[in-house]
Design a protein around this motif. Structure first.
Motif, PDB file in Angstrom:
ATOM      1  N   ALA A 144      15.390 -43.066 -47.865  1.00  0.00           N
ATOM      2  CA  ALA A 144      15.547 -41.655 -48.015  1.00  0.00           C
ATOM      3  C   ALA A 144      14.478 -41.481 -46.324  1.00  0.00           C
ATOM      4  CB  ALA A 144      15.017 -40.272 -48.198  1.00  0.00           C
ATOM      5  N   SER A 145      13.634 -42.136 -46.568  1.00  0.00           N
ATOM      6  CA  SER A 145      12.616 -41.982 -44.813  1.00  0.00           C
ATOM      7  C   SER A 145      13.271 -43.502 -44.195  1.00  0.00           C
ATOM      8  CB  SER A 145      11.203 -43.245 -44.993  1.00  0.00           C
ATOM      9  OG  SER A 145      10.359 -42.230 -46.312  1.00  0.00           O
ATOM     10  N   ALA A 146      13.795 -44.287 -45.056  1.00  0.00           N
ATOM     11  CA  ALA A 146      15.399 -45.599 -43.515  1.00  0.00           C
ATOM     12  C   ALA A 146      16.036 -44.868 -43.325  1.00  0.00           C
ATOM     13  CB  ALA A 146      15.650 -46.545 -44.412  1.00  0.00           C
ATOM     14  N   VAL A 147      16.002 -43.921 -43.929  1.00  0.00           N
ATOM     15  CA  VAL A 147      18.076 -42.810 -43.648  1.00  0.00           C
ATOM     16  C   VAL A 147      17.436 -42.006 -42.310  1.00  0.00           C
ATOM     17  CG1 VAL A 147      19.642 -40.700 -43.991  1.00  0.00           C
ATOM     18  CG2 VAL A 147      19.015 -42.820 -45.198  1.00  0.00           C
ATOM     19  N   LEU A 148      16.593 -41.178 -42.574  1.00  0.00           N
ATOM     20  CA  LEU A 148      15.770 -40.400 -42.087  1.00  0.00           C
ATOM     21  C   LEU A 148      15.652 -40.703 -40.314  1.00  0.00           C
ATOM     22  CD1 LEU A 148      13.159 -37.990 -44.066  1.00  0.00           C
ATOM     23  CD2 LEU A 148      15.605 -37.481 -43.192  1.00  0.00           C
ATOM     24  N   GLY A 149      15.014 -41.825 -40.248  1.00  0.00           N
ATOM     25  CA  GLY A 149      14.270 -42.738 -38.858  1.00  0.00           C
ATOM     26  C   GLY A 149      15.291 -43.172 -38.368  1.00  0.00           C
ATOM     27  N   GLY A 150      16.484 -44.027 -39.361  1.00  0.00           N
ATOM     28  CA  GLY A 150      18.022 -44.171 -38.506  1.00  0.00           C
ATOM     29  C   GLY A 150      18.764 -43.192 -37.559  1.00  0.00           C
ATOM     30  N   LEU A 151      18.350 -42.350 -38.580  1.00  0.00           N
ATOM     31  CA  LEU A 151      19.256 -41.025 -38.156  1.00  0.00           C
ATOM     32  C   LEU A 151      19.792 -40.717 -36.453  1.00  0.00           C
ATOM     33  CD1 LEU A 151      21.919 -39.502 -39.365  1.00  0.00           C
ATOM     34  CD2 LEU A 151      20.222 -37.883 -39.342  1.00  0.00           C
ATOM     35  N   PRO A 152      18.665 -40.983 -35.934  1.00  0.00           N
ATOM     36  CA  PRO A 152      18.720 -39.733 -34.573  1.00  0.00           C
ATOM     37  C   PRO A 152      19.092 -41.710 -33.616  1.00  0.00           C
ATOM     38  CG  PRO A 152      16.748 -39.912 -34.844  1.00  0.00           C
ATOM     39  CD  PRO A 152      17.802 -40.177 -36.077  1.00  0.00           C
ATOM     40  N   LEU A 153      18.853 -42.498 -34.131  1.00  0.00           N
ATOM     41  CA  LEU A 153      19.720 -43.702 -33.178  1.00  0.00           C
ATOM     42  C   LEU A 153      21.622 -44.275 -33.601  1.00  0.00           C
ATOM     43  CD1 LEU A 153      16.861 -46.758 -34.240  1.00  0.00           C
ATOM     44  CD2 LEU A 153      16.996 -45.198 -32.276  1.00  0.00           C
ATOM     45  N   LEU A 154      21.912 -43.539 -34.820  1.00  0.00           N
ATOM     46  CA  LEU A 154      23.066 -43.521 -34.871  1.00  0.00           C
ATOM     47  C   LEU A 154      23.970 -42.673 -34.052  1.00  0.00           C
ATOM     48  CD1 LEU A 154      23.260 -44.212 -39.270  1.00  0.00           C
ATOM     49  CD2 LEU A 154      23.543 -45.564 -37.146  1.00  0.00           C
ATOM     50  N   ILE A 155      23.321 -41.242 -34.298  1.00  0.00           N
ATOM     51  CA  ILE A 155      23.401 -40.495 -33.183  1.00  0.00           C
ATOM     52  C   ILE A 155      23.918 -40.546 -32.224  1.00  0.00           C
ATOM     53  CG2 ILE A 155      23.508 -37.863 -32.489  1.00  0.00           C
ATOM     54  CD1 ILE A 155      22.114 -37.370 -35.462  1.00  0.00           C
TER      55      ILE A 155
END
Length: 299
Positions: free
Chosen positions: A268-279
């Motif tokens: 969950a931490s990895a998804v939250l941390g990488g979500l802005p970069l994907l956007i």
């Protein structure tokens, strides 16, 4: 006296030739094109599988993450891992810190790199080749080697646990200077000569001629710099001790270390941390591809 009118001969119109094949043209599949498409699909799957696995694991209850045999789909999807990560740390503050740091690093890096690249590309001064050679050599120096002297410098300046202490050591990017310099070399000097005839100063030429013509490569460099600053863990970890000044990678790592090894929360931490970069990458993907392509052509 009567006038006799001769009949007018009608010229037959030339027949209009119709295209031999009507309808949409079907693409011709060649071996090279098919192999390229298959390779692209394989690489896409290899890239998506870890991402989907992280998302899948983050939606599982914690006991289910260590159950054997491993299953892809969770039996009872839940958002407890995301809720725990958000409640255990100051996530909003860390997102704000990462945003401020990444924007400052990107802006200052572009400003410094554009001026340095233009200077090396368009001006002649004593020692230019030697200095540019040192910048090329700086690409080969691992950033970990400079951590101790940089930390001593930030301590001496009193910039520990401040935004500037995190930002300033990341501003100097030799590889970005090299890329922009090569791009500027490919721009014709006629544009500068025309602007100089109109009375433009060198500073005006840089920001009114060179920068607009280099917009694709500047967008690509800016996005790569933003991603690097957002993902940077080591330097913010060294220079920050106050939890309120931590960035996303540092803050989430501290949460994981404090509460043990919990796979759902880690994912969950990895998804939250990488979500802005994907956007960000999804929004500016075309600019990145165009900038890299232009850099390859003109460099």
């Amino acid at each position: 006296m009567t006038t006799t009118t001769m009949p007018t001969e009608r010229r037959s119109a030339a027949p209009v030739s119709k295209p031999a094949h009507s309808g949409p043209v079907k693409p011709r599949w060649t071996f090279a094109g098919t192999a390229t498409a298959v390779g692209a699909v394989i690489l896409a799957v290899l890239w998506l599988v870890p991402l989907l696995w992280a998302l899948d694991t983050s939606l599982k209850p914690e006991p289910e993450t260590t159950r054997a045999p491993i299953t892809w789909l969770p039996e009872a999807p839940t958002g407890d891992a995301y809720r725990s990560v958000i409640e255990q740390g100051d996530l909003i503050r860390w997102f704000l810190n990462s945003t401020v740091v990444s924007v400052l690093v990107t802006t200052l890096t572009l400003f410094v790199s554009v001026l340095a690249a233009y200077g090396f590309s368009r001006t002649k001064f004593p020692g230019r080749r030697v200095l540019f050679g040192l910048i090329i050599a700086g690409i080969l120096v691992p950033p970990q080697v400079l951590i101790v002297p940089l930390f001593q410098e930030m301590t001496g300046l009193g910039l520990v646990d401040t935004y500037w202490g995190i930002v300033l050591p990341q501003v100097v990017a030799p590889v970005m200077v090299f890329v922009l310099k090569k791009f500027f070399d490919g721009i014709s000097r006629d544009y500068e000569d025309a602007a100089r005839v109109d009375g433009a100063s060198r500073w005006r030429i840089v920001w009114s001629v060179m920068v607009p013509m280099s917009r694709p490569i500047l967008v690509a460099v800016g996005i790569f710099t933003f991603i690097g600053a957002w993902n940077n863990f080591l330097w913010p970890f060294i220079v920050t001790t106050d939890p309120s000044m931590m960035t996303i990678p540092v803050g989430l790592a501290n949460v994981q270390g404090s509460y043990g090894l919990r796979y759902a929360q880690i994912m969950a931490s990895a998804v939250l941390g990488g979500l802005p970069l994907l956007i960000v990458y999804a929004l500016f993907q075309r600019h990145v591809v165009r900038g890299v392509g232009d850099a390859g052509i003109k460099g």
